[in-house]
Design a protein around this motif. Structure first.
Motif, PDB file in Angstrom:
ATOM      1  N   LYS A  93      47.378 -84.899   5.400  1.00  0.00           N
ATOM      2  CA  LYS A  93      48.677 -85.137   4.776  1.00  0.00           C
ATOM      3  C   LYS A  93      49.571 -83.930   5.080  1.00  0.00           C
ATOM      4  N   THR A  94      50.862 -84.156   5.270  1.00  0.00           N
ATOM      5  CA  THR A  94      51.759 -83.030   5.537  1.00  0.00           C
ATOM      6  C   THR A  94      51.792 -82.069   4.342  1.00  0.00           C
ATOM      7  N   ILE A 141      54.762 -92.396  17.126  1.00  0.00           N
ATOM      8  CA  ILE A 141      55.990 -92.184  16.384  1.00  0.00           C
ATOM      9  C   ILE A 141      55.694 -92.058  14.891  1.00  0.00           C
ATOM     10  N   ASN A 142      56.612 -91.398  14.196  1.00  0.00           N
ATOM     11  CA  ASN A 142      56.597 -91.481  12.748  1.00  0.00           C
ATOM     12  C   ASN A 142      57.222 -92.827  12.369  1.00  0.00           C
ATOM     13  N   LYS A 172      55.400 -83.655  16.093  1.00  0.00           N
ATOM     14  CA  LYS A 172      55.455 -85.088  15.756  1.00  0.00           C
ATOM     15  C   LYS A 172      56.909 -85.531  15.665  1.00  0.00           C
ATOM     16  N   GLY A 221      50.990 -98.854  14.341  1.00  0.00           N
ATOM     17  CA  GLY A 221      50.404-100.196  14.299  1.00  0.00           C
ATOM     18  C   GLY A 221      49.107-100.372  15.039  1.00  0.00           C
ATOM     19  N   MET A 264      51.043 -93.510  18.333  1.00  0.00           N
ATOM     20  CA  MET A 264      50.671 -94.220  17.104  1.00  0.00           C
ATOM     21  C   MET A 264      51.791 -95.139  16.675  1.00  0.00           C
ATOM     22  N   SER A 321      55.928 -98.949   8.812  1.00  0.00           N
ATOM     23  CA  SER A 321      54.761 -98.660   9.654  1.00  0.00           C
ATOM     24  C   SER A 321      53.930 -99.926   9.801  1.00  0.00           C
ATOM     25  N   GLY A 322      52.860 -99.841  10.596  1.00  0.00           N
ATOM     26  CA  GLY A 322      51.965-100.981  10.769  1.00  0.00           C
ATOM     27  C   GLY A 322      52.299-101.777  12.026  1.00  0.00           C
ATOM     28  N   SER A 330      48.572 -88.653   9.890  1.00  0.00           N
ATOM     29  CA  SER A 330      48.952 -87.893   8.700  1.00  0.00           C
ATOM     30  C   SER A 330      49.449 -88.818   7.588  1.00  0.00           C
ATOM     31  N   GLY A 331      49.009 -88.524   6.386  1.00  0.00           N
ATOM     32  CA  GLY A 331      49.492 -89.255   5.214  1.00  0.00           C
ATOM     33  C   GLY A 331      48.718 -90.518   4.915  1.00  0.00           C
ATOM     34  N   GLY A 355      46.922 -95.191  11.405  1.00  0.00           N
ATOM     35  CA  GLY A 355      47.516 -94.906  10.099  1.00  0.00           C
ATOM     36  C   GLY A 355      47.339 -96.041   9.113  1.00  0.00           C
ATOM     37  N   THR A 356      48.354 -96.871   9.008  1.00  0.00           N
ATOM     38  CA  THR A 356      48.402 -97.933   7.993  1.00  0.00           C
ATOM     39  C   THR A 356      47.148 -98.809   7.979  1.00  0.00           C
ATOM     40  N   ASN A 369      57.138 -97.246   3.121  1.00  0.00           N
ATOM     41  CA  ASN A 369      56.756 -96.252   2.126  1.00  0.00           C
ATOM     42  C   ASN A 369      57.814 -95.184   1.999  1.00  0.00           C
ATOM     43  N   LEU A 408      55.999 -86.884   0.363  1.00  0.00           N
ATOM     44  CA  LEU A 408      55.148 -85.725   0.676  1.00  0.00           C
ATOM     45  C   LEU A 408      54.544 -85.012  -0.541  1.00  0.00           C
ATOM     46  N   ASN A 468      55.391 -81.689  11.549  1.00  0.00           N
ATOM     47  CA  ASN A 468      56.020 -82.971  11.210  1.00  0.00           C
ATOM     48  C   ASN A 468      57.536 -82.771  11.210  1.00  0.00           C
TER      49      ASN A 468
HETATM   50  C1  FMN Z   1      51.746 -94.120   3.199  1.00  0.00           C
HETATM   51  C2  FMN Z   1      52.125 -93.306   4.408  1.00  0.00           C
HETATM   52  C3  FMN Z   1      52.282 -91.936   4.290  1.00  0.00           C
HETATM   53  C4  FMN Z   1      52.626 -91.175   5.407  1.00  0.00           C
HETATM   54  N1  FMN Z   1      52.741 -89.813   5.269  1.00  0.00           N
HETATM   55  C5  FMN Z   1      52.986 -89.057   6.375  1.00  0.00           C
HETATM   56  C6  FMN Z   1      53.001 -87.642   6.289  1.00  0.00           C
HETATM   57  O1  FMN Z   1      52.754 -87.032   5.251  1.00  0.00           O
HETATM   58  N2  FMN Z   1      53.284 -86.940   7.428  1.00  0.00           N
HETATM   59  C7  FMN Z   1      53.518 -87.560   8.633  1.00  0.00           C
HETATM   60  O2  FMN Z   1      53.750 -86.872   9.645  1.00  0.00           O
HETATM   61  N3  FMN Z   1      53.483 -88.910   8.744  1.00  0.00           N
HETATM   62  C8  FMN Z   1      53.228 -89.659   7.649  1.00  0.00           C
HETATM   63  N4  FMN Z   1      53.165 -91.017   7.761  1.00  0.00           N
HETATM   64  C9  FMN Z   1      53.414 -91.654   9.083  1.00  0.00           C
HETATM   65  C10 FMN Z   1      52.104 -91.941   9.817  1.00  0.00           C
HETATM   66  O3  FMN Z   1      51.385 -90.752  10.076  1.00  0.00           O
HETATM   67  C11 FMN Z   1      52.392 -92.672  11.165  1.00  0.00           C
HETATM   68  O4  FMN Z   1      53.222 -91.836  11.969  1.00  0.00           O
HETATM   69  C12 FMN Z   1      53.108 -93.991  10.977  1.00  0.00           C
HETATM   70  O5  FMN Z   1      52.713 -94.638   9.784  1.00  0.00           O
HETATM   71  C13 FMN Z   1      52.889 -94.945  12.160  1.00  0.00           C
HETATM   72  O6  FMN Z   1      51.523 -95.256  12.347  1.00  0.00           O
HETATM   73  P1  FMN Z   1      50.812 -96.556  11.673  1.00  0.00           P
HETATM   74  O7  FMN Z   1      51.686 -97.732  11.978  1.00  0.00           O
HETATM   75  O8  FMN Z   1      49.460 -96.629  12.306  1.00  0.00           O
HETATM   76  O9  FMN Z   1      50.754 -96.301  10.212  1.00  0.00           O
HETATM   77  C14 FMN Z   1      52.825 -91.808   6.664  1.00  0.00           C
HETATM   78  C15 FMN Z   1      52.661 -93.199   6.768  1.00  0.00           C
HETATM   79  C16 FMN Z   1      52.310 -93.948   5.680  1.00  0.00           C
HETATM   80  C17 FMN Z   1      52.128 -95.440   5.829  1.00  0.00           C
END
Ligand code: FMN
Length: 324
Positions: free
Chosen positions: A62-63, A207-208, A181, A260, A258, A232-233, A38-39, A281-282, A86, A90, A144
């Motif tokens: 996206k949420t 994780i978020n 989530k 990274g 999730m 994140s990442g 998401s996002g 995600g990232t 970030n 939302l 979320n």
């Molecule tokens: C730019 C950005 C926007 C995000 N927006 C949301 C969102 O709207 N809702 C949500 O549940 N998570 C959101 N996330 C979190 C991601 O869904 C994910 O849980 C988190 O980034 C870890 O995964 P990653 O390391 O692969 O990015 C967002 C992450 C990023 C980087």
């Protein structure tokens, strides 16, 4: 009439197919255990000309919140070592806007859609969730409970009682499977995961992002417009894998991992820790086709190892598997 795109090909060998809601009458049957997070993938249509969406398990939107949101002050993102911070806040068209503008697009996508939602009190969670029930090609709701970038957002998944009440409210609104989530911004995720399961969640995703801050030393101020943000990442991957490992050992519903995921090996770490699927995600921002490549990589892994199904990998690194 509710129509769900055919999402699995059980005859495919090796099989990447997963069901992320085996306890729910509809199930969430996906052709591959890789979803977009998401996002990081908009509402699906933004990437359809670049990514082979048909190869993915599903996209998570996206949420969406009850009312439209503009998002936070800029700057909203900043790069960090092996990751990014970030505080987007939302931005989204709101529940009514999402159904009007996005539902026709979702109906037409070649992969299923999971709609991510966040609201502010039990009634608004119920009403918002209900908007997305019965839409073509929408196969689940991801609640979320964990967005760190909106006031009060953390409350839903830092307290087991509130998390449970919120999930029950979502459940009241939909017949669809519900994925909760969770936030890593707690000392121990396990009681919250158990509360979510007891309240009727069909699966958990974690994780978020982790709360963090970057200071602009020239301005002597936090870099992001909102001050703090979510990290994140790859920087968070070991932490995320540990969270999945802990939670998968404490609940019996599927866990979607999730944090990274960039490569096939990263995805395998989550699966071996006990996740039934992963979200990307990232990494999508650097390489939009990351999720698609991870699907190919997982298929190659199964072929090389002579395994029939992705389920054969799930939990392999867990003590109960090692001893068995
Ligand atoms: C730019 C950005 C926007 C995000 N927006 C949301 C969102 O709207 N809702 C949500 O549940 N998570 C959101 N996330 C979190 C991601 O869904 C994910 O849980 C988190 O980034 C870890 O995964 P990653 O390391 O692969 O990015 C967002 C992450 C990023 C980087």
């Amino acid at each position: 009439m509710r129509a769900i795109a055919p999402t699995t090909d059980a005859s495919e060998t090796p099989s990447l197919a997963v069901n992320l809601a085996p306890g729910h009458p509809y199930g969430v049957r996906l052709r591959a255990p890789v979803l977009t997070a998401s996002g990081t993938f908009g509402f699906g249509d933004e990437y359809r000309d670049i990514v082979d969406l048909a190869a993915l398990g599903a996209i998570v939107t996206k949420t969406v919140t009850p009312e439209p949101r503009e998002g936070n002050r800029t700057p909203r993102t900043v790069e960090t070592p092996s990751g990014m911070l970030n505080s987007i806040g939302l931005p989204n068209p709101g529940g009514e806007g999402a159904v009007r503008e996005k539902a026709p697009i979702w109906a037409d996508l070649p992969c299923p859609v999971v709609v991510s939602i966040a609201a502010h009190d039990p009634e608004s969670w119920t009403t918002l969730a209900a908007r997305f029930d019965g839409l073509d090609n929408v196969v689940a709701i991801e609640a979320n409970l964990s967005c760190p970038n909106v006031a009060g957002g953390l409350d839903y998944s830092t307290d087991p009682t509130t998390a449970a009440a919120t999930l029950k409210a979502v459940r009241r609104g939909v017949s669809l499977p519900v994925i909760a989530k969770l936030s890593p911004n707690v000392t121990d995720l396990r009681p919250i995961a158990r509360a979510a399961e007891d309240a009727g969640a069909d699966a958990l995703s974690l994780i978020n992002t982790l709360l963090g801050m970057v200071i602009d030393t020239d301005a002597a101020l936090p870099f992001l417009g909102a001050g703090a943000g979510g990290l994140s990442g790859p920087a968070i991957r070991p932490l995320a894998v540990r969270c999945v490992y802990d939670v998968a050992g404490t609940v019996s519903i599927p866990v979607i991992g999730m944090g990274g995921v960039v490569t096939t090996d990263d995805a395998l770490q989550f699966l071996m820790a006990g996740a039934s699927a992963v979200q990307v995600g990232t990494a999508t921002f650097r390489e939009p086709r990351t999720a698609e490549r991870v699907v190919d990589g997982l298929r190659g892994y199964l072929e090389r190892r002579g395994l029939e199904s992705i389920g054969d990998v799930v939990g392999l690194a867990r003590p109960e598997c090692a001893s068995g």
